[in-house]
Design a protein around this motif. Structure first.
Motif, PDB file in Angstrom:
ATOM      1  N   GLU A   1       0.840  -1.195   0.000  1.00  0.00           N
ATOM      2  CA  GLU A   1       0.000   0.000   0.000  1.00  0.00           C
ATOM      3  C   GLU A   1       0.879   1.251   0.000  1.00  0.00           C
ATOM      4  OE1 GLU A   1      -3.487   2.195   2.669  1.00  0.00           O
ATOM      5  OE2 GLU A   1      -2.777   0.190   3.176  1.00  0.00           O
TER       6      GLU A   1
ATOM      7  N   LYS B   1       1.607   4.946   0.963  1.00  0.00           N
ATOM      8  CA  LYS B   1       1.168   5.760   2.101  1.00  0.00           C
ATOM      9  C   LYS B   1       2.077   6.954   2.279  1.00  0.00           C
ATOM     10  CE  LYS B   1       3.790   2.901   5.357  1.00  0.00           C
ATOM     11  NZ  LYS B   1       3.731   2.060   6.572  1.00  0.00           N
TER      12      LYS B   1
ATOM     13  N   LYS C   1      -1.169  -1.638 -10.649  1.00  0.00           N
ATOM     14  CA  LYS C   1      -1.994  -1.035  -9.600  1.00  0.00           C
ATOM     15  C   LYS C   1      -3.264  -1.865  -9.435  1.00  0.00           C
ATOM     16  CE  LYS C   1      -4.472   3.257  -8.520  1.00  0.00           C
ATOM     17  NZ  LYS C   1      -4.749   4.634  -8.998  1.00  0.00           N
TER      18      LYS C   1
ATOM     19  N   SER D   1      -7.095  -2.741  -8.577  1.00  0.00           N
ATOM     20  CA  SER D   1      -8.369  -2.017  -8.651  1.00  0.00           C
ATOM     21  C   SER D   1      -9.022  -1.928  -7.279  1.00  0.00           C
ATOM     22  CB  SER D   1      -9.311  -2.718  -9.631  1.00  0.00           C
ATOM     23  OG  SER D   1      -9.581  -4.040  -9.169  1.00  0.00           O
ATOM     24  N   ALA D   2     -10.070  -1.090  -7.203  1.00  0.00           N
ATOM     25  CA  ALA D   2     -10.731  -0.861  -5.923  1.00  0.00           C
ATOM     26  C   ALA D   2     -11.362  -2.133  -5.365  1.00  0.00           C
ATOM     27  CB  ALA D   2     -11.797   0.225  -6.075  1.00  0.00           C
ATOM     28  N   ASP D   3     -11.873  -3.035  -6.253  1.00  0.00           N
ATOM     29  CA  ASP D   3     -12.489  -4.267  -5.771  1.00  0.00           C
ATOM     30  C   ASP D   3     -11.465  -5.364  -5.500  1.00  0.00           C
ATOM     31  OD1 ASP D   3     -11.686  -4.981  -8.285  1.00  0.00           O
ATOM     32  OD2 ASP D   3     -13.708  -5.221  -9.103  1.00  0.00           O
ATOM     33  N   GLY D   4     -10.194  -5.119  -5.833  1.00  0.00           N
ATOM     34  CA  GLY D   4      -9.128  -6.081  -5.540  1.00  0.00           C
ATOM     35  C   GLY D   4      -9.101  -7.274  -6.461  1.00  0.00           C
ATOM     36  N   LYS D   5      -9.865  -7.250  -7.563  1.00  0.00           N
ATOM     37  CA  LYS D   5      -9.944  -8.422  -8.440  1.00  0.00           C
ATOM     38  C   LYS D   5      -8.990  -8.323  -9.636  1.00  0.00           C
ATOM     39  CE  LYS D   5     -14.745  -9.533  -7.264  1.00  0.00           C
ATOM     40  NZ  LYS D   5     -16.112  -9.736  -7.798  1.00  0.00           N
TER      41      LYS D   5
ATOM     42  N   LYS E   1      -1.115   7.683  -5.492  1.00  0.00           N
ATOM     43  CA  LYS E   1      -1.559   8.560  -4.408  1.00  0.00           C
ATOM     44  C   LYS E   1      -1.719   7.729  -3.140  1.00  0.00           C
ATOM     45  CE  LYS E   1      -6.478   8.177  -5.622  1.00  0.00           C
ATOM     46  NZ  LYS E   1      -6.273   7.189  -6.697  1.00  0.00           N
TER      47      LYS E   1
ATOM     48  N   GLY F   1      -2.987   5.482  -0.281  1.00  0.00           N
ATOM     49  CA  GLY F   1      -4.061   4.492  -0.236  1.00  0.00           C
ATOM     50  C   GLY F   1      -4.074   3.556  -1.414  1.00  0.00           C
ATOM     51  N   ASP F   2      -3.365   3.872  -2.498  1.00  0.00           N
ATOM     52  CA  ASP F   2      -3.308   2.967  -3.644  1.00  0.00           C
ATOM     53  C   ASP F   2      -2.586   1.682  -3.249  1.00  0.00           C
ATOM     54  OD1 ASP F   2      -4.615   4.721  -5.252  1.00  0.00           O
ATOM     55  OD2 ASP F   2      -2.824   5.501  -6.256  1.00  0.00           O
ATOM     56  N   LYS F   3      -3.100   0.563  -3.819  1.00  0.00           N
ATOM     57  CA  LYS F   3      -2.463  -0.723  -3.590  1.00  0.00           C
ATOM     58  C   LYS F   3      -1.836  -1.204  -4.894  1.00  0.00           C
ATOM     59  CE  LYS F   3      -5.414  -2.123   0.266  1.00  0.00           C
ATOM     60  NZ  LYS F   3      -6.323  -3.162   0.808  1.00  0.00           N
TER      61      LYS F   3
END
Length: 404
Positions: A37, A39, A349, A351-355, A379, A381-383
């Motif tokens: 992540e 941060k 990077k 995605s927001a749903d982690g898939k 930015k 919080g990006d994973k």
């Protein structure tokens, strides 16, 4: 036929989908990748280096004069005091030269005494001669004056008067020549004595230097400390200038570290470092930089700031974190194997749903062993996928599934 037709239709649909999307995908299990992540946090650029504990001062012992090892007064590792004899070398050529110089000095002293005696004797002879000349001069002057008076009274003949006058003139010239000779002999004798004295002083100075060289055959400790690296054995020959050992001053320690030449322009005196010893953190500061590069590395000396760890020993290796700058706030990306394939230019990077995970361009700045500094493309919080991309090839997108 029905199954074959259905399969062909499905394949056609899949081919059309990938052709339209223009992306190649790869299915991966979440247990096969590492997701980090991004941060915001404190960042300090530092590099890990290894340092070796050394005495704060080391005095090297070199053979000032060559010779054969005749005696060893102490052994390696002994605690020694200033001026304490450590070993003795034997050099017969040097000792013979010293004896010859002493003999030459004694001969010169004897010659100077003889010269002075001869000068004194010559001065006495000259003075005796001068006394005779003075006496003859006085007698000639008396006769000249008396005959002159008698000649004027016509008592004596002209011939007697001229004889007295000639004798007086002769004694006058003789006295002048005797005085001049005595003066020159005195000056010459004095000059000879002065020159011999100067020669004696020079020879005595040379003799003193020779005696000092002979004394240097006994190697003594220049300071209080511990004798280490003493590499001599009885009967062994040592050349002039050869390293014999060293004396470590035990008043403190320093740390000498090797650093990759890549950082030579960024390392300067005053930089801070730290290390952990017995579960406690200690501080160091760069005191001296050796600019010579050997095998792609250069060396620095670091001094302890504050307390010195108890139990630290000479020759012990410490793992040090050397800070190359002050601590600042930055966007941090955890380090990982992805950098070897991307060079820090892009990353997957999540995605927001982690898939899924897709390629994005990024820009990285400074780094330390734990993090990269992110300058653009991500930015807080990006994973992102930070594990190795060795098997991904030209894959544009990852489908992340749950592992069994």
């Amino acid at each position: 036929m029905t199954i074959v037709g259905a399969t062909a239709i499905i394949a056609l649909i899949g081919f059309s989908y990938f052709s339209i999307s223009g992306k190649s995908r790869l299915n991966v299990k979440d247990e096969q990748i590492i997701i980090g992540e991004v941060k915001k946090g404190p960042f300090q650029e530092f590099i890990p280096i290894n340092g070796v504990v050394q005495p704060i001062t080391t005095i090297y012992l070199d053979a000032i004069e060559g010779g054969r090892v005749e005696q060893k007064f102490v052994e390696d590792g002994a605690i020694v005091k200033t001026g304490q004899p450590l070993l003795k070398l034997a050099n017969t050529d040097l000792e013979l030269d010293l004896a010859n110089r002493e003999t030459a000095v004694y001969d010169l002293i004897t010659n100077m005494q003889n010269t002075r005696n001869l000068s004194d004797q010559n001065s006495i002879r000259q003075l005796n001669q001068m006394a005779d000349v003075d006496n003859a001069m006085a007698e000639a002057e008396r006769k000249y004056k008396m005959n002159k008076t008698l000649y004027e009274q016509k008592v004596v003949s002209y011939q007697e008067f001229k004889a007295a006058e000639n004798e007086y003139n002769y004694q006058t010239r003789r006295k002048k020549l005797t005085i001049e000779t005595l003066k020159k002999d005195t000056i010459a004798s004095n000059q000879q004595i002065v020159q011999m004295k100067q020669s004696l002083v020079r020879m005595q100075n040379a003799l003193e230097l020779m005696r000092q060289k002979a004394e240097d055959l006994t190697v003594k400790s220049p300071v209080d400390g511990q004798l280490t690296s003493l590499d001599v054995e009885i009967g062994q020959s040592k050349n002039k200038g050869e390293r014999l050992g060293q004396v470590d001053v035990l008043s403190g320690f320093k740390v000498r570290a090797d650093i990759d030449e890549h950082y030579i322009s960024r390392v300067f005196t005053g930089l801070d470092g730290e290390f952990i010893f017995n579960n406690e953190t200690y501080k160091l500061k760069v005191k001296k930089i050796y600019s010579q590069v050997s095998n792609g590395r250069f060396q620095v000396d670091m001094e302890f700031v504050g307390a010195v760890p108890k139990g630290v020993r000479r020759g012990q290796t410490l793992q040090i974190r050397l800070a190359l700058g002050d601590e600042t706030q930055a966007l941090l990306l955890p380090k990982g194997g992805f950098y070897q394939q991307t060079g820090g230019n892009w990353i997957f990077k999540v995605s927001a749903d982690g898939k899924t995970a897709y390629k994005v361009d990024i820009q990285l700045g400074r780094q330390n062993p734990d993090y990269y500094e992110v300058l653009g493309g991500l930015k807080p919080g990006d994973k992102v996928v930070t594990s190795s991309y060795d098997n991904y090839g030209d894959i544009q997108e990852l489908n992340i599934g749950k592992g069994k």
